[in-house]
Scaffold this active site. Structure first.
Site, short mmCIF file in Angstrom:
data_model
loop_
_atom_site.label_atom_id
_atom_site.label_comp_id
_atom_site.label_asym_id
_atom_site.label_seq_id
_atom_site.Cartn_x
_atom_site.Cartn_y
_atom_site.Cartn_z
N ASN A 105 0.80 -1.23 0.00
CA ASN A 105 0.00 0.00 0.00
C ASN A 105 0.83 1.27 0.00
OD1 ASN A 105 -2.65 1.43 0.44
ND2 ASN A 105 -1.57 2.06 2.29
N ASP A 173 1.11 6.65 0.49
CA ASP A 173 0.46 5.56 -0.26
C ASP A 173 0.91 5.57 -1.72
OD1 ASP A 173 -1.05 5.15 2.07
OD2 ASP A 173 -2.82 4.60 0.89
N ASP A 203 0.45 -6.81 3.24
CA ASP A 203 0.09 -5.83 4.27
C ASP A 203 -0.94 -4.82 3.76
OD1 ASP A 203 1.00 -4.51 6.93
OD2 ASP A 203 1.21 -2.86 5.51
N TYR A 207 -6.56 -0.99 1.10
CA TYR A 207 -6.45 0.45 0.85
C TYR A 207 -5.71 0.81 -0.44
CZ TYR A 207 -6.94 -0.52 5.83
OH TYR A 207 -7.34 -1.05 7.02
N LEU A 208 -5.54 -0.16 -1.34
CA LEU A 208 -4.71 0.12 -2.51
C LEU A 208 -5.27 1.23 -3.39
CD1 LEU A 208 -3.58 -3.45 -3.74
CD2 LEU A 208 -2.51 -1.93 -2.06
N GLU A 210 -8.10 4.39 -4.27
CA GLU A 210 -8.96 5.44 -3.71
C GLU A 210 -9.98 5.87 -4.77
OE1 GLU A 210 -5.52 5.97 -4.10
OE2 GLU A 210 -5.17 4.99 -2.18
N GLU A 245 -3.74 -9.32 4.74
CA GLU A 245 -4.03 -8.60 5.97
C GLU A 245 -5.10 -7.56 5.67
OE1 GLU A 245 -2.81 -5.49 9.34
OE2 GLU A 245 -2.31 -5.20 7.24
N HIS A 310 2.18 -8.77 16.32
CA HIS A 310 3.12 -7.69 16.67
C HIS A 310 2.42 -6.34 16.83
CE1 HIS A 310 2.38 -7.31 12.45
NE2 HIS A 310 2.92 -6.12 12.45
C1 NOJ Z 1 -0.17 -3.54 9.38
C2 NOJ Z 1 1.04 -3.96 10.14
O1 NOJ Z 1 0.77 -5.14 10.83
C3 NOJ Z 1 1.40 -2.82 11.06
O2 NOJ Z 1 2.43 -3.19 11.94
C4 NOJ Z 1 1.75 -1.62 10.24
O3 NOJ Z 1 1.98 -0.52 11.09
C5 NOJ Z 1 0.64 -1.25 9.25
N1 NOJ Z 1 0.11 -2.41 8.56
C6 NOJ Z 1 1.14 -0.30 8.20
O4 NOJ Z 1 2.01 -0.96 7.32
#
Ligand code: NOJ
Length: 541
Positions: A105, A173, A203, A207-208, A210, A245, A310
């Site tokens: 993204n 972005d 990741d 949001y790719l 807009e 994600e 994390h």
């Molecule tokens: C999701 C990740 O898990 C997170 O650690 C990060 O801050 C955001 N995406 C932005 O890349």
């Protein structure tokens, strides 16, 4: 490759490694790839099939590597490309797969693409990012890093325009409407996959793209891009995966699987906080409800289920009222909260109560999907809520009771090792865990082995069986080989439960964790008494 190999992720148990924290191989105080490679047997012993590595690319680390400044190299703290190749080949020798983060993204603002782009409107890279003369475009879009970012637009003096960013302002972005960006990311993927990597955790994919008049999330155009990306991976690197994600509701997640031709896997975000809700309430209806509102996914696809990672324990996928309740219950101190979540680790969240830890894992491993563990949770590590941002759940892995927990022989480590009375490295460490056959580590090893011995968990159908007790969850997993009933008492009291199971009346039930036979049911009900937080996996022959 056989069909089974192509869908290896369905049977896999995953483990998330935050590289900086795991093992320091060169004595500079930071975990690295060589250090990680030295620990591969550790994963093998635990029964892990696939590692997800946090971003290992060069980065100014304003978002711990999720702000990439070069997609074709390794961060010097972590080593070199040769170290990476070594890690992958050593992992392969042990039958362990590796996927890495791919941040699609956004880049770092220090990425040369952005530095070029901001210089002039005529820069060949200008159109790689999203610019505007005002900060009023796309204003139906929510802000994700609420605690720090007042807007999704930041004015750039050099560019003389605003740039769009869904995360920190240091993470502009990319413009995925630009075909050059698409092609570049295929090259990036080729670069890593041709080294033998098994795929990516993609990741922030919602949001790719807009579009004005939308909330700029999960747009059809985004799915077109992701499908095309998958097709490219399928064609050039069959057997590699995309794990998405997308922190979304189940019905918004469903399109990411498309017809089995977009992501193979997506994290199931909404069920996670509900497991924590259920164990606090001693009542399972929230878990059942969200799973019942989860659409079916194509048979080649798989959910990825988790308890912690994390990031902060995200409360984006609950109602406002539930969020306030979760904060009261699990984050009584202000500094335990971050954005819309809770920045604490699993064991402190569960009061360091082994029964609760086992219960939630037994449920996680019985729900549909492939589970992923977060480093350190297999030994019961604690957190440090005094550290900045999400760093409190990213402290050094505790290997032993020696200096810096055996993580590093440097004078100083990137972050302090946990040293408090409850979770300190002198007691909570791998060495101690391995020396004690009753430790949570061995329990997890057993759990993983059990799950892998029964394909009903990874490939079978699932349903919730009706019970007469709101504290008890009953998940039925069935494949062509066997039927397993996973029971879990979410309350702190003993619970009698009657489970409506007419089809299994004549089946002998054997509890899998203990191997103890439970006999036959007298009639169409299976009746049992479960102790506080007790779980059972009943194989019904
Ligand atoms: C999701 C990740 O898990 C997170 O650690 C990060 O801050 C955001 N995406 C932005 O890349």
């Amino acid at each position: 490759m056989t069909e089974k190999n192509l869908t290896w992720y369905k049977d896999a148990v995953f483990y998330e490694v935050y590289i900086r924290a795991f093992n320091d191989g060169n004595g500079d105080g930071h975990g690295d790839l060589i250090g990680l490679a030295q620990k591969l047997d550790y994963f093998k012993d635990l029964g892990i099939d696939c590692l997800w590595l946090s971003p290992m690319y060069p980065s100014p680390l304003r978002d711990d590597g999720y702000d990439i400044s070069n997609y074709y190299d390794i961060h010097p703290d972590y080593g070199t490309l040769d170290d990476f190749k070594f890690l992958v080949s050593e992992a392969k020798k042990r039958g362990i797969r590796i996927i890495t983060d791919l941040v699609m993204n956004h880049t770092s603002d220090l990425h040369p693409w952005f530095q070029e782009a901001r210089k002039s409107k005529d820069s060949p890279y200008r159109n790689w990012y999203v610019w505007s003369d005002t900060d009023q475009k796309y204003n139906e879009t929510r802000i994700i890093f609420l605690d720090t970012e007042p807007s999704n637009w930041t004015y750039d003096d050099v560019a003389g325009q605003y740039f769009w960013h869904r995360f920190y302002r240091t993470q502009p972005d990319l413009n995925w409407d630009n075909p050059e960006v698409i092609e570049e990311f295929k090259d990036i993927a080729r670069f890593w996959l041709s080294m033998g990597l098994d795929g990516f955790r993609a990741d922030a994919v919602p949001y790719l793209i807009e579009r004005e008049g939308t909330n700029c999330e999960n747009l059809p155009e985004t799915h077109v891009i992701l499908k095309d990306f998958r097709a490219f991976m399928e064609e050039e690197f069959p057997g590699t995966i995309l794990l998405g994600e997308a922190n979304m509701w189940p019905w918004d997640l469903r399109p990411y699987f498309a017809d089995g031709d977009e992501f193979q896997m997506c994290f199931h975000f909404p069920v996670m906080p509900r497991l924590f809700m259920a164990i606090k309430k001693g009542e399972v209806s929230d878990v059942i409800d969200i799973m019942q509102r989860t659409p079916e996914i194509p048979s080649s696809c798989q959910w990825c289920t988790f308890l912690r990672n994390h990031d902060e324990l995200t409360l984006e996928m609950v109602t406002e009222e539930e969020r306030q309740w979760m904060w009261q219950q699990y984050a009584p101190e202000e500094r335990m909260r971050l954005n819309l979540g809770i920045r604490r680790r699993l064991f402190p969240l569960l009061d360091n109560d082994r029964r609760k830890v086992e219960l939630l894992h037994a449920v996680l491993f019985a729900l549909p999907g492939s589970p992923i563990l977060y480093y350190g949770d297999e030994i019961g590590m604690g957190d440090n809520i005094w550290l900045f941002d999400r760093n409190g759940v990213r402290t050094p892995m505790q290997w032993s009771n020696t200096t810096h927990a055996g993580f590093s022989d440097a004078d100083e480590t990137y972050a302090p090792v946990i040293d408090d009375s409850e979770y300190g490295y002198c007691t909570v460490n791998v060495e101690n865990a391995l020396a004690d056959r009753d430790s949570i580590w061995y329990w997890m090893e057993h759990l993983i082995a059990l799950r892998k011995a029964h394909t009903a968990f990874s490939r079978g159908t699932y349903s919730f069986v009706e019970t007469d007790n709101p504290a008890v969850l009953a998940i039925l997993r069935v494949d062509d080989r066997e039927s397993i009933l996973a029971l879990a008492n979410f309350s702190d009291c003993e619970q009698a439960v009657r489970i409506n199971l007419p089809e299994y009346k004549a089946s002998e039930k054997i509890e899998l964790f203990s191997s103890i036979p439970q006999g036959f049911s007298e009639d169409e009900y299976h009746r049992t008494l479960l102790g506080p937080y007790e779980y059972q996996w009943l194989l019904m022959q």
